[in-house]
Design an enzyme around this catalytic site. Structure first.
Site, PDB file in Angstrom:
ATOM      1  N   GLY A 232      -5.772 114.896  -7.008  1.00 16.68           N
ATOM      2  CA  GLY A 232      -6.332 113.630  -6.548  1.00 16.68           C
ATOM      3  C   GLY A 232      -5.258 112.717  -5.960  1.00 16.68           C
TER       4      GLY A 232
ATOM      5  N   GLN B 192     -12.979 109.813 -10.288  1.00 15.46           N
ATOM      6  CA  GLN B 192     -13.742 109.669 -11.538  1.00 15.46           C
ATOM      7  C   GLN B 192     -15.256 109.794 -11.302  1.00 15.46           C
ATOM      8  OE1 GLN B 192     -12.627 109.449 -14.690  1.00 15.46           O
ATOM      9  NE2 GLN B 192     -10.462 109.344 -14.174  1.00 15.46           N
TER      10      GLN B 192
ATOM     11  N   ASN C 290     -11.222 104.328 -13.440  1.00 10.00           N
ATOM     12  CA  ASN C 290     -10.825 105.285 -14.477  1.00 10.00           C
ATOM     13  C   ASN C 290     -10.653 104.658 -15.855  1.00 10.00           C
ATOM     14  OD1 ASN C 290      -8.717 104.301 -12.629  1.00 10.00           O
ATOM     15  ND2 ASN C 290      -7.293 105.139 -14.125  1.00 10.00           N
TER      16      ASN C 290
ATOM     17  N   THR D 241      -0.351 127.586   1.675  1.00  9.66           N
ATOM     18  CA  THR D 241      -1.334 128.640   1.385  1.00  9.66           C
ATOM     19  C   THR D 241      -2.308 128.148   0.319  1.00  9.66           C
ATOM     20  OG1 THR D 241       0.337 130.268   1.932  1.00  9.66           O
ATOM     21  CG2 THR D 241      -1.563 131.070   0.695  1.00  9.66           C
TER      22      THR D 241
ATOM     23  N   SER E 247     -10.819 115.498  -7.691  1.00 11.07           N
ATOM     24  CA  SER E 247      -9.807 116.281  -8.397  1.00 11.07           C
ATOM     25  C   SER E 247     -10.475 117.171  -9.436  1.00 11.07           C
ATOM     26  CB  SER E 247      -8.821 115.315  -9.069  1.00 11.07           C
ATOM     27  OG  SER E 247      -7.895 116.031  -9.834  1.00 11.07           O
ATOM     28  N   GLY E 248     -10.160 118.476  -9.388  1.00 12.63           N
ATOM     29  CA  GLY E 248     -10.844 119.450 -10.234  1.00 12.63           C
ATOM     30  C   GLY E 248     -10.757 119.194 -11.729  1.00 12.63           C
ATOM     31  N   HIS E 249      -9.581 118.730 -12.194  1.00 13.03           N
ATOM     32  CA  HIS E 249      -9.413 118.670 -13.653  1.00 13.03           C
ATOM     33  C   HIS E 249     -10.225 117.567 -14.324  1.00 13.03           C
ATOM     34  CE1 HIS E 249      -6.289 115.409 -14.439  1.00 13.03           C
ATOM     35  NE2 HIS E 249      -6.198 115.505 -13.126  1.00 13.03           N
TER      36      HIS E 249
ATOM     37  N   CYS F 145      -1.858 107.869 -16.871  1.00 16.43           N
ATOM     38  CA  CYS F 145      -0.586 107.611 -16.221  1.00 16.43           C
ATOM     39  C   CYS F 145       0.092 106.380 -16.796  1.00 16.43           C
ATOM     40  CB  CYS F 145      -0.795 107.433 -14.731  1.00 16.43           C
ATOM     41  SG  CYS F 145      -1.858 108.703 -14.084  1.00 16.43           S
TER      42      CYS F 145
HETATM   43  N1  PLP Z   1      -7.610 108.505  -8.985  1.00 12.99           N
HETATM   44  C1  PLP Z   1      -8.195 108.236 -10.152  1.00 12.99           C
HETATM   45  C2  PLP Z   1      -9.280 107.210 -10.197  1.00 12.99           C
HETATM   46  C3  PLP Z   1      -7.822 108.908 -11.316  1.00 12.99           C
HETATM   47  O1  PLP Z   1      -8.415 108.624 -12.481  1.00 12.99           O
HETATM   48  C4  PLP Z   1      -6.784 109.871 -11.239  1.00 12.99           C
HETATM   49  C5  PLP Z   1      -6.299 110.547 -12.457  1.00 12.99           C
HETATM   50  O2  PLP Z   1      -6.325 110.023 -13.551  1.00 12.99           O
HETATM   51  C6  PLP Z   1      -6.209 110.131  -9.979  1.00 12.99           C
HETATM   52  C7  PLP Z   1      -6.647 109.423  -8.882  1.00 12.99           C
HETATM   53  C8  PLP Z   1      -5.138 111.149  -9.826  1.00 12.99           C
HETATM   54  O3  PLP Z   1      -5.677 112.445  -9.903  1.00 12.99           O
HETATM   55  P1  PLP Z   1      -4.730 113.696 -10.204  1.00 12.99           P
HETATM   56  O4  PLP Z   1      -4.420 113.661 -11.655  1.00 12.99           O
HETATM   57  O5  PLP Z   1      -5.553 114.895  -9.829  1.00 12.99           O
HETATM   58  O6  PLP Z   1      -3.538 113.542  -9.341  1.00 12.99           O
END
Ligand code: PLP
Length: 388
Positions: free
Chosen positions: A72, A180, A152, A238, A200-202, A324
């Site tokens: 993401g 999110q 988030n 790739t 973002s996949g996770h 983060c």
């Molecule tokens: N944007 C938002 C709103 C998020 O909550 C996050 C991750 O917590 C990200 C971006 C970043 O995503 P990634 O962990 O895949 O870099």
């Protein structure tokens, strides 16, 4: 065995077994380079394009509007820096909401160092960014507006469709960080009318290290990563075919499970009601337009970090803010943005529930949390002073 309750799904989610199986199948069986012109390469290419089609169906867009990235954060950086560079002749003014993820805030901060002018729009106390608050900041030199689809930390869901149309009424490009939102609430990109949208996949039960960016057909965005001709010459490197296929599978499962959102929201509301019985507590952000699994609460006279450590010792995994910012002792910029006083912002916790959580998990948190807060308050000089 000790009980474990995981309520930090906004930070990351476990890879589902069905997703892991699909990844394993592609990793060992379809390992060709999708750029290869021989049959093994073409088989990988077809697998990759099939995943792109499946994700496009889930997000309501065309497959050729989707570009795969590593996460993401990369998608956010690309959307913002790529648009700013592409539009620099028109102007250098960017509007951004003040409670974005750092992947967005630090991207615009980097542009500010290169001479771009940034206007920060605050969400209101309910945690929502209002279209009129954004629209009144638009100037002749505005080239980009960034407002996240869902926050988030406090889970607020923004009126993205209305903000997109306000931006377009003034000929401004609109990007929404959808990390999110994708897989958690219904998303129909063509209906929303956004120009770019990151995911973002996770965050929806695929592995870490794979994501994507939607770029509306016709939108002009400069490349962030130069090199080979992958992703139609827009994003070199790739492609991670197994993880991309896993992300497609996970998103299909997530979208099929949106029907279960009501149950998740009910668990969240029961948790909110129970924890609100703890004195000097408050819920941060409004409850109306909110991600079903998100609850953010402050407990006065205690530190979020201490709450987190004692919760962990009791087997409860949660967060003091975004993953983060959990390594820093700075109060959350999100909570400060919606007007939570600094000292109260310090004692905040984010519970993010998922479809995997159960009523027993909620019971367990409600059983443990009052004692944890009480224990910390007993040690707090501020709490003592209040009683005198
Ligand atoms: N944007 C938002 C709103 C998020 O909550 C996050 C991750 O917590 C990200 C971006 C970043 O995503 P990634 O962990 O895949 O870099």
């Amino acid at each position: 065995m000790d009980k474990k309750v995981y309520v930090d799904n906004a930070a990351t989610t476990p890879v589902l077994p069905e997703v892991a199986e699909e990844i394993e199948r592609v990793m060992t069986g379809v390992w060709g380079n999708p750029s290869g012109l021989y049959s093994r390469g073409q088989e990988a290419k077809e697998t990759l394009e099939d995943a792109r089609r499946r994700i496009a169906v889930c997000l309501g867009c065309l497959p050729e509007e989707l570009y795969f990235t590593s996460c993401g954060s990369e998608s956010d950086n690309w959307a913002i820096k790529g648009t700013a560079l592409a539009k620099s002749k028109k102007g250098k003014h960017i509007i951004v909401s003040s409670y974005e993820h750092h992947a967005v805030l630090h991207s615009v901060r980097a542009l500010a160092k290169q001479g771009y002018d940034i206007t920060y729009v605050k969400p209101r106390h309910d945690g929502i960014v209002y279209p009129e608050d954004v629209e009144k900041e638009i100037r002749a030199d505005t080239v980009l507006i960034c407002v996240m689809a869902a926050n988030n930390e406090i889970g607020s869901i923004n009126p993205i469709k209305e903000i997109a149309s306000a931006a377009h009424a003034h000929g401004v490009v609109f990007f929404s960080d959808g990390v999110q939102a994708a897989g958690h609430i219904p998303v129909d990109l063509h209906d929303l009318g956004v120009d770019m949208f990151s995911f973002s996949g996770h965050k929806f039960n695929a592995p870490k290290g794979v994501g994507g960016l939607y770029i509306k057909k016709g939108a002009v965005v400069r490349n962030l990563i130069d090199g080979g001709a992958q992703e139609r010459g827009k994003r070199a490197g790739t492609e991670n075919v197994p993880y991309i296929v896993g992300m497609a599978k996970a998103l299909e499962i997530a979208v099929a499970r949106l029907d279960d959102n009501e149950r998740v929201a009910k668990m969240r509301d029961r948790l909110a009601a129970g924890l609100s019985e703890i004195g000097y507590s408050r819920i941060n952000g409004g409850m109306e337009h909110r991600l079903p699994g998100n609850l953010n609460m402050s407990f006065e006279f205690v530190e979020g970090e201490s709450l987190l450590l004692l919760s962990d010792a009791a087997g409860i995994c949660l967060s003091t803010g975004s993953a983060c910012s959990s390594a820093s002792l700075e109060p959350s910029h999100v909570l400060l943005s919606i007007g939570v006083p600094v000292e109260i912002a310090h004692g905040s916790l984010r519970f993010s529930l998922s479809h995997e959580n159960t009523e027993e998990d909620v019971d367990y948190i409600l059983e443990k949390m009052p004692g944890i807060v009480a224990r910390l308050r007993d040690m707090s000089p501020l709490y003592d002073a209040r009683r005198m």
